[in-house]
Design an enzyme around this catalytic site. Structure first.
Site, PDB file in Angstrom:
ATOM      1  N   GLY A 110       5.599   0.190  12.261  1.00  0.00           N
ATOM      2  CA  GLY A 110       6.094   1.338  13.026  1.00  0.00           C
ATOM      3  C   GLY A 110       5.084   2.452  13.267  1.00  0.00           C
ATOM      4  N   THR A 111       3.808   2.176  13.036  1.00  0.00           N
ATOM      5  CA  THR A 111       2.798   3.238  13.252  1.00  0.00           C
ATOM      6  C   THR A 111       2.773   3.688  14.718  1.00  0.00           C
ATOM      7  OG1 THR A 111       1.153   1.474  13.419  1.00  0.00           O
ATOM      8  CG2 THR A 111       1.224   2.694  11.351  1.00  0.00           C
ATOM      9  N   GLY A 112       2.843   2.693  15.617  1.00  0.00           N
ATOM     10  CA  GLY A 112       2.770   3.022  17.048  1.00  0.00           C
ATOM     11  C   GLY A 112       3.982   3.837  17.489  1.00  0.00           C
ATOM     12  N   CYS A 113       5.171   3.453  16.995  1.00  0.00           N
ATOM     13  CA  CYS A 113       6.406   4.182  17.348  1.00  0.00           C
ATOM     14  C   CYS A 113       6.331   5.615  16.834  1.00  0.00           C
ATOM     15  CB  CYS A 113       7.633   3.513  16.708  1.00  0.00           C
ATOM     16  SG  CYS A 113       7.804   1.769  17.097  1.00  0.00           S
ATOM     17  N   LYS A 173      -5.477   3.307  21.624  1.00  0.00           N
ATOM     18  CA  LYS A 173      -5.412   3.334  20.153  1.00  0.00           C
ATOM     19  C   LYS A 173      -6.350   2.281  19.563  1.00  0.00           C
ATOM     20  CE  LYS A 173      -1.032   2.579  20.247  1.00  0.00           C
ATOM     21  NZ  LYS A 173       0.422   2.410  19.969  1.00  0.00           N
ATOM     22  N   THR A 193       2.017  -0.589   7.501  1.00  0.00           N
ATOM     23  CA  THR A 193       1.775   0.011   8.820  1.00  0.00           C
ATOM     24  C   THR A 193       2.879  -0.371   9.815  1.00  0.00           C
ATOM     25  OG1 THR A 193       0.369  -1.883   9.337  1.00  0.00           O
ATOM     26  CG2 THR A 193      -0.750   0.129   8.588  1.00  0.00           C
TER      27      THR A 193
HETATM   28  N1  LIG Z   1      -4.973   1.638   8.826  1.00  0.00           N
HETATM   29  C1  LIG Z   1      -4.908   2.757   9.535  1.00  0.00           C
HETATM   30  N2  LIG Z   1      -5.389   3.926   9.042  1.00  0.00           N
HETATM   31  C2  LIG Z   1      -5.311   5.060   9.761  1.00  0.00           C
HETATM   32  N3  LIG Z   1      -4.793   5.124  10.984  1.00  0.00           N
HETATM   33  C3  LIG Z   1      -4.300   4.006  11.543  1.00  0.00           C
HETATM   34  C4  LIG Z   1      -4.323   2.761  10.853  1.00  0.00           C
HETATM   35  N4  LIG Z   1      -3.753   1.804  11.644  1.00  0.00           N
HETATM   36  C5  LIG Z   1      -3.376   2.447  12.772  1.00  0.00           C
HETATM   37  N5  LIG Z   1      -3.718   3.757  12.722  1.00  0.00           N
HETATM   38  C6  LIG Z   1      -3.445   4.780  13.734  1.00  0.00           C
HETATM   39  O1  LIG Z   1      -2.050   4.774  13.958  1.00  0.00           O
HETATM   40  C7  LIG Z   1      -1.757   5.031  15.336  1.00  0.00           C
HETATM   41  C8  LIG Z   1      -0.939   3.866  15.866  1.00  0.00           C
HETATM   42  O2  LIG Z   1      -1.866   2.819  16.146  1.00  0.00           O
HETATM   43  P1  LIG Z   1      -1.630   1.268  16.107  1.00  0.00           P
HETATM   44  O3  LIG Z   1      -2.851   0.675  16.741  1.00  0.00           O
HETATM   45  O4  LIG Z   1      -1.275   0.840  14.742  1.00  0.00           O
HETATM   46  O5  LIG Z   1      -0.387   1.145  17.032  1.00  0.00           O
HETATM   47  P2  LIG Z   1       0.461  -0.106  17.348  1.00  0.00           P
HETATM   48  O6  LIG Z   1      -0.344  -1.346  17.175  1.00  0.00           O
HETATM   49  O7  LIG Z   1       1.032   0.151  18.695  1.00  0.00           O
HETATM   50  O8  LIG Z   1       1.584  -0.031  16.261  1.00  0.00           O
HETATM   51  P3  LIG Z   1       2.866  -0.985  16.108  1.00  0.00           P
HETATM   52  O9  LIG Z   1       2.389  -2.196  15.398  1.00  0.00           O
HETATM   53  O10 LIG Z   1       3.801  -0.128  15.342  1.00  0.00           O
HETATM   54  O11 LIG Z   1       3.347  -1.300  17.508  1.00  0.00           O
HETATM   55  C9  LIG Z   1      -3.116   5.229  16.016  1.00  0.00           C
HETATM   56  O12 LIG Z   1      -3.395   6.612  16.032  1.00  0.00           O
HETATM   57  C10 LIG Z   1      -4.077   4.472  15.099  1.00  0.00           C
HETATM   58  O13 LIG Z   1      -5.394   4.955  15.179  1.00  0.00           O
HETATM   59  C1  LIG Z   2      12.671  -2.122  17.688  1.00  0.00           C
HETATM   60  C2  LIG Z   2      11.194  -2.155  17.520  1.00  0.00           C
HETATM   61  N1  LIG Z   2      10.445  -1.381  18.356  1.00  0.00           N
HETATM   62  C3  LIG Z   2       9.084  -1.387  18.213  1.00  0.00           C
HETATM   63  C4  LIG Z   2       8.464  -2.160  17.249  1.00  0.00           C
HETATM   64  C5  LIG Z   2       6.951  -2.175  17.147  1.00  0.00           C
HETATM   65  O1  LIG Z   2       6.513  -1.697  15.975  1.00  0.00           O
HETATM   66  C6  LIG Z   2       9.293  -2.935  16.397  1.00  0.00           C
HETATM   67  N2  LIG Z   2       8.768  -3.714  15.428  1.00  0.00           N
HETATM   68  N3  LIG Z   2      10.649  -2.902  16.562  1.00  0.00           N
END
Ligand SMILES: Nc1ncnc2c1ncn2[C@@H]1O[C@H](COP(=O)(O)OP(=O)(O)OP(=O)(O)O)[C@@H](O)[C@H]1O
Ligand SMILES: Cc1ncc(CO)c(N)n1
Length: 273
Positions: free
Chosen positions: A208-211, A172, A206
């Site tokens: 929870g984007t990864g979740c 990502k 942003t």
């Molecule tokens: N500002 C943004 N605009 C568009 N897409 C985004 C943005 N930030 C993240 N993404 C997309 O969101 C998805 C999750 O990516 P991200 O890198 O944010 O995950 P993460 O860091 O694991 O998230 P978290 O902080 O929730 O653990 C990916 O597909 C990424 O490309």
């Molecule tokens: C419980 C939980 N899982 C994952 C993340 C990562 O976004 C968070 N902030 N909290």
């Protein structure tokens, strides 16, 4: 209806973890079950406390669900400790289920959601049985011990991760410094790869984007989409969820899980890596 599962931590603030996963499952029309690895006292400003579940009780939750449901796909999020990872891997390794591993390590505010000594268990116990891993760049650096700055670093790190035996890794690019695009690169064990590019949204919301992304991939896999289709459609789900924020809370607000049904107007650009 297809049944899926999330194995993750609870976010009392509702934007990440189990809550984000179940909302995503609901919007994507699959039946969500859940195994809770830890409670977090959390909101959009940060994590105030963590109360882990005992490893034995994680096993009990897994058994209760698997004994009753045919789970098509599952995701793991916050796993917290090596003990919990070993329990989870032990329970799922002989099941016919697609496994999405989101290697959650650190929350946006800096709180640690995975103990340092658990990284080894993640690498040796969980990755070999995963269908797909979805690391952000800092997580991929921890898993591989490499520094990742360029596209060729991304490829080298992905190849190193694929050696653990999983089918696919989605690197990502949310954390990369590119003002215009959020680009993720997908590498498959058969040697093929592709890039998914979407417009970068300039927002602080942003949480929870990864979740949300990994839950959406799980939902589409549960519905029978191919791995590539599930990943591309998952990217579209998270893009729309970021693009139409709810403006809740006083910090990094949650994404909008309703957006995918409301605005079907976005196409993710897929190209050769
Ligand atoms: N500002 C943004 N605009 C568009 N897409 C985004 C943005 N930030 C993240 N993404 C997309 O969101 C998805 C999750 O990516 P991200 O890198 O944010 O995950 P993460 O860091 O694991 O998230 P978290 O902080 O929730 O653990 C990916 O597909 C990424 O490309
Ligand atoms: C419980 C939980 N899982 C994952 C993340 C990562 O976004 C968070 N902030 N909290």
């Amino acid at each position: 209806m297809d049944v899926v599962m999330t194995i993750a931590g609870s976010d009392s603030g509702g934007g990440a973890g189990i809550q984000a996963d179940l909302k995503t499952f609901q919007e994507l029309k699959v039946f969500g079950t859940s195994v809770i690895t830890a409670l977090t006292a959390q909101n959009t400003l940060g994590v105030d406390g963590i109360f882990p579940t005992t490893p034995e009780f994680v096993t009990q939750q897994l058994s209760s669900v698997f004994n009753d449901f045919d789970v098509k796909a599952l995701k793991t999020g916050m796993l917290f400790s090596a003990d919990i990872i070993e329990r989870v891997a032990g329970e799922i390794q002989n099941k016919e289920v697609q496994v999405v591993v989101d290697p959650v390590m650190i929350a946006k505010g800096g709180a640690s959601l995975l103990q340092q000594e658990a990284v080894e268990a993640l690498k040796t116990k969980l990755l070999p049985i995963a269908t797909v891993l979805t690391p952000n760049i800092p997580e991929a650096e921890v898993i591989t011990g490499m520094t990742i700055k360029t596209q060729s670093d991304i490829q080298a790190a992905a190849e190193c991760i694929l050696e653990k035996g999983l089918q696919c890794v989605v690197m990502k690019g949310g954390h990369l410094e590119n003002d215009e695009f959020a680009t993720d690169t997908v590498f498959l064990a058969n040697g093929s790869s592709f890039k998914m590019q979407s417009k970068r949204i300039h927002t602080k919301h942003t949480h929870g984007t990864g979740c949300t992304f990994s839950a959406a991939i799980t939902a589409f896999l549960g519905r029978g989409f191919s791995l590539q289709e599930a990943i591309v459609e998952g990217k579209k789900f998270v893009q729309l969820a970021i693009e139409h924020p709810l403006n809740l809370g006083h910090g990094h607000g949650p994404t909008n899980h309703f957006a995918y049904q409301t605005y079907q107007d976005y196409e993710v650009t897929v190209s050769e890596a």
